[in-house]
Design a protein around this motif. Structure first.
Motif, mmCIF file in Angstrom:
data_model
loop_
_atom_site.group_PDB
_atom_site.id
_atom_site.type_symbol
_atom_site.label_atom_id
_atom_site.label_comp_id
_atom_site.label_asym_id
_atom_site.label_seq_id
_atom_site.Cartn_x
_atom_site.Cartn_y
_atom_site.Cartn_z
ATOM 1 N N ASN A 248 -30.708 29.197 58.189
ATOM 2 C CA ASN A 248 -30.811 29.225 59.401
ATOM 3 C C ASN A 248 -30.647 30.700 60.149
ATOM 4 N N THR A 249 -31.374 31.116 60.808
ATOM 5 C CA THR A 249 -31.302 32.358 61.492
ATOM 6 C C THR A 249 -31.151 32.352 63.020
ATOM 7 N N LEU A 250 -30.319 33.356 63.346
ATOM 8 C CA LEU A 250 -30.175 33.581 64.708
ATOM 9 C C LEU A 250 -30.815 34.928 65.276
ATOM 10 N N SER A 251 -31.485 35.100 66.436
ATOM 11 C CA SER A 251 -32.037 36.533 66.777
ATOM 12 C C SER A 251 -31.967 36.399 68.363
ATOM 13 N N ARG A 252 -31.083 37.083 68.987
ATOM 14 C CA ARG A 252 -31.118 37.154 70.597
ATOM 15 C C ARG A 252 -30.799 35.572 71.101
ATOM 16 N N GLY A 253 -29.879 34.842 70.011
ATOM 17 C CA GLY A 253 -29.434 33.578 70.685
ATOM 18 C C GLY A 253 -30.534 32.374 70.133
ATOM 19 N N ASN A 254 -31.560 32.853 69.606
ATOM 20 C CA ASN A 254 -32.714 32.040 69.266
ATOM 21 C C ASN A 254 -32.295 31.364 67.786
ATOM 22 N N LEU A 255 -32.229 30.121 67.752
ATOM 23 C CA LEU A 255 -31.958 29.619 66.306
ATOM 24 C C LEU A 255 -33.167 29.019 65.723
ATOM 25 N N THR A 256 -33.351 29.583 64.391
ATOM 26 C CA THR A 256 -34.533 28.991 63.638
ATOM 27 C C THR A 256 -33.919 28.390 62.467
ATOM 28 N N SER A 257 -34.329 27.111 62.118
ATOM 29 C CA SER A 257 -33.924 26.363 60.967
ATOM 30 C C SER A 257 -35.161 26.042 59.903
ATOM 31 N N LEU A 258 -34.910 26.358 58.649
ATOM 32 C CA LEU A 258 -35.927 26.104 57.962
ATOM 33 C C LEU A 258 -35.348 25.349 56.551
ATOM 34 N N TYR A 259 -35.996 24.689 56.024
ATOM 35 C CA TYR A 259 -35.605 23.796 54.677
ATOM 36 C C TYR A 259 -36.646 23.827 53.479
ATOM 37 N N GLY A 260 -36.142 23.946 52.553
ATOM 38 C CA GLY A 260 -37.121 23.879 51.335
ATOM 39 C C GLY A 260 -36.244 24.072 50.056
ATOM 40 N N THR A 261 -36.738 24.568 49.051
ATOM 41 C CA THR A 261 -36.410 24.652 47.608
ATOM 42 C C THR A 261 -36.224 26.161 46.879
ATOM 43 N N ALA A 262 -34.979 26.368 46.365
ATOM 44 C CA ALA A 262 -34.859 27.795 45.572
ATOM 45 C C ALA A 262 -34.936 27.368 44.113
ATOM 46 N N THR A 263 -35.624 28.261 43.428
ATOM 47 C CA THR A 263 -36.018 28.350 42.193
ATOM 48 C C THR A 263 -35.534 29.613 41.846
ATOM 49 N N GLY A 264 -34.963 29.678 40.586
ATOM 50 C CA GLY A 264 -34.611 31.096 39.807
ATOM 51 C C GLY A 264 -33.044 31.141 39.546
#
Length: 663
Positions: A248-264
């Protein structure tokens, strides 16, 4: 810190998460009854290790606060993977406990991918929870991740466990600092690249740093690529033991949520994440997050031993918030996106001039001054006891030297010259005493053109010397000299388009003692075996560079010493009455095995680091040829060519001309 209930109403207070389905983006639908019996008429709770959640205001994720989250689910009948139910969430925020209720509509695929939509009973925006069915130690669990809220955002992950309300009471909400995801704890203090045309409008990489990690949660600060309107952003995410990521990121009050997979792992990790819709399907906002490999590991693979200290310090700086917003932000944006060869070269450009060999180069390029005095003493004493005379002499000299590099440590190329002048007087039939002064200039550059270094060196020396005939054929000599060196150095940091420079002083000291035996072999030929002991040192002041911003160096003082034991033989052959030919060869050993190293720190911050220079051989091979003419009683002329070399790639060649006058 109490939060008003009106602020909490829009929250979807539950846990959620799912593996993104790889379909075309159409709503996910259940396809079989494989999970129906597991879900039908069941109750689920958050176990103690996952009671911890994090909350942050919508102004930024940089400093989230730990809270407790106990969410209870009651599910009804599941049919073909679809199910409904209710959720009761209790959040412990400091001393306050807030409760909120939601309805659940969910579905699970045959592969166990879960999507749950939570709708607050008090009204508000629905929240999507994403997850995966897991069978752990024979128990079916629901691994879930989510973020929810309005002006205050809460993110939580957990292994939801089934329970029987008649026989088990779930634990209350409390922010337990557990360690149930130790395999990702290395993320704390790491820099990352992020590529997302959907988020930034460009394929150029941005970067972010993970500043903290606790029990699967990570947070930090990021910087969008140049040209993006996003600018800086903050992030708060979770990663499960199996590598499912909610980012999840916040930039100037705007939320972006992303989902996925981590490998390594800590040596290299890739996260592939995407935005998602209310059905849990990817909605097209794909982002690729990749761990920036530790700089020192890259340099070690490239056999760049000299740069390891600086690489380690720079990497630790790269993982701090200052690397995103400070004066070195552009530096790390450049370093993080270089290939292995380019990174190795770039780190080498950040090292002190000549990678720690500056003081050693200062000393060895001035050995010709010592050699000039030795030659003068040989000239005085080779004919036996000196006459009662006074002489002045002048010896212009010049030459060049080169030292090969190794393991990332720069060698150098030096060229220059100068003049040595002296006056001496016989003080007895056996002894001569004299004094000398010298000036030399050397231009020393690094041996690798991709790492432009330059050291300009002006040296001023004064000294005393003398010789004494222990017997008609055995002669001892001594010399003492010292001086001041004025150095100007520059380092071109081409990957940043800047140049660092500084001026500093150093002092040189030298004392030498020699003895030779004259052995006449025939009327025209004399051999002179010699043994010498020379101690020398250079003490360089500390200095501060300017011109390169945060990559300027604050360099500590440095001392180079050597104690050289030399054995050799010199031959004198009289070609005619007034002309003699001189040849010599010698072998020396430096008994002080001092490694070339220097300590420095970046002006932009971080700890000091040690740069280790070339590994110099202690063995020194030397040779020379000379021609001397005595056209009159008042003056002598001589020419000399000399060479010195080591097995570690050092080669010096020099030439000189001597004019001696009797006064």
């Amino acid at each position: 810190m109490l939060v008003m209930s009106a602020m909490l109403r829009p929250w979807i207070l539950s846990l959620a998460g799912c593996v993104l389905m790889s379909g075309s983006g159409s709503p996910a639908v259940a396809q079989s009854t494989i999970w129906d019996s597991t879900l039908t008429n069941t109750h689920w709770y958050v176990p103690v290790p996952q009671l911890l959640a994090y909350a942050a205001p919508k102004t930024g994720f940089s400093n989230p606060i730990p809270i407790g989250d106990q969410t209870l689910w009651t599910l009804g009948v599941a049919s073909n993977g679809a199910f409904t139910g209710t959720s009761t969430a209790k959040l412990a925020i400091g001393p306050a406990v807030v409760t909120d209720n939601s309805t659940i509509q969910g579905f699970v695929t045959p592969a166990g991918q879960i999507t749950m939509i939570f709708t607050p009973t008090s009204g508000g925006t629905a929240t999507v929870g994403l997850g995966q069915m897991r069978i752990i130690n024979g128990v079916t669990e629901m691994e879930m991740q989510m973020i929810t809220g309005g002006s205050l955002l809460v993110t939580h992950w957990a292994y939801m466990l089934p329970y029987d309300p008649a026989s088990f009471t779930p634990p209350p909400p409390q922010p337990v600092p557990a360690n149930s995801v130790p395999q990702w704890a290395w993320m704390s203090g790491t820099p990352w690249r992020i590529v997302s045309p959907a988020m930034f409008g460009t394929t150029s990489p941005g970067r972010f740093v993970v500043t903290n990690y606790q029990n699967g949660y990570f947070w930090g600060t990021g910087l969008a690529p140049n040209g993006s309107s996003t600018g800086t952003f903050t992030l708060l995410g979770s990663v499960t033991p199996e590598g499912k990521v909610l980012f999840n990121t916040l930039s100037r009050g705007n939320l972006t949520s992303l989902y996925g997979t981590a490998t390594g792992d800590a040596s290299g990790t890739l996260m592939a994440v995407s935005t998602y819709d209310l059905s849990g399907n990817p909605s097209g906002g794909v982002a690729y997050l990749s761990l920036v490999q530790p700089y020192a590991a890259v340099l070690a693979a490239a056999h760049n031993r000299a740069g390891l200290g600086a690489a380690d310090v720079l990497y630790r700086l790269a993982a701090t918030p200052a690397s995103v917003t400070g004066e070195m932000a552009s530096t790390f944006a450049a370093l993080d996106n270089l290939g292995a060869s380019g990174l190795s070269t770039a780190i080498s450009q950040t090292l002190p001039v000549l990678t720690g060999a500056a003081s050693q180069a200062t000393y060895v390029t001035q050995r010709d001054i010592q050699r000039a005095v030795v030659d003068r003493l040989d000239n005085v004493m080779t004919s036996g006891a000196p006459a009662a005379e006074r002489h002045v002499w002048l010896k212009p000299l010049g030459g060049f030297a080169q030292q090969g590099g190794s393991d990332g440590a720069l060698g150098y190329r030096a060229s220059g010259g100068g003049v040595v002048a002296g006056i001496d007087q016989t003080v007895s039939p056996r002894a001569t005493l004299g004094g000398m002064l010298a000036y030399t200039h050397q231009s020393i550059t690094g041996s690798d053109d991709s790492v432009p270094n330059r050291l300009g060196l002006d040296s001023y020396r004064l000294g005393l010397y003398g010789a004494y005939a222990l017997s008609p054929d055995t002669i001892a000599d001594v010399q003492f000299d010292g001086g001041i060196n004025v150095s100007g150095e520059t380092r071109s940091i081409s990957f940043m388009g800047s140049t660092a420079s500084a001026s500093y002083r150093s002092t040189t000291g030298h004392a030498g003692l020699g003895i030779k035996q004259l052995i006449p072999l025939q009327p025209r030929l004399t051999l002179a075996p010699t043994l010498r002991l020379d101690y020398g040192e250079v003490r360089a002041d500390a200095y501060r560079e300017t011109g390169a911003g945060g990559l300027n160096l604050n360099v500590d003082s440095q001392t180079y010493r050597e104690l050289l034991v030399q054995a050799g033989v010199k031959s004198f052959y009289r070609i005619s009455k007034d002309v003699s030919l001189i040849a010599e060869a010698g072998l020396g050993y430096n008994t002080i095995r001092q490694g070339l190293q220097i300590t420095a720190a970046f002006a932009g911050g971080g700890d000091s680091f040690v740069t280790r220079g070339i590994d110099v051989s202690p063995w020194l091979y030397s040779g020379g040829l000379g021609l001397t003419a005595n056209p009159g009683d008042k003056f002598d002329l001589s020419l000399r060519y000399g060479v010195q070399a080591t097995t570690s790639g050092y080669l010096q060649q020099s030439g000189s001309f001597l004019l001696k006058l009797k006064i």
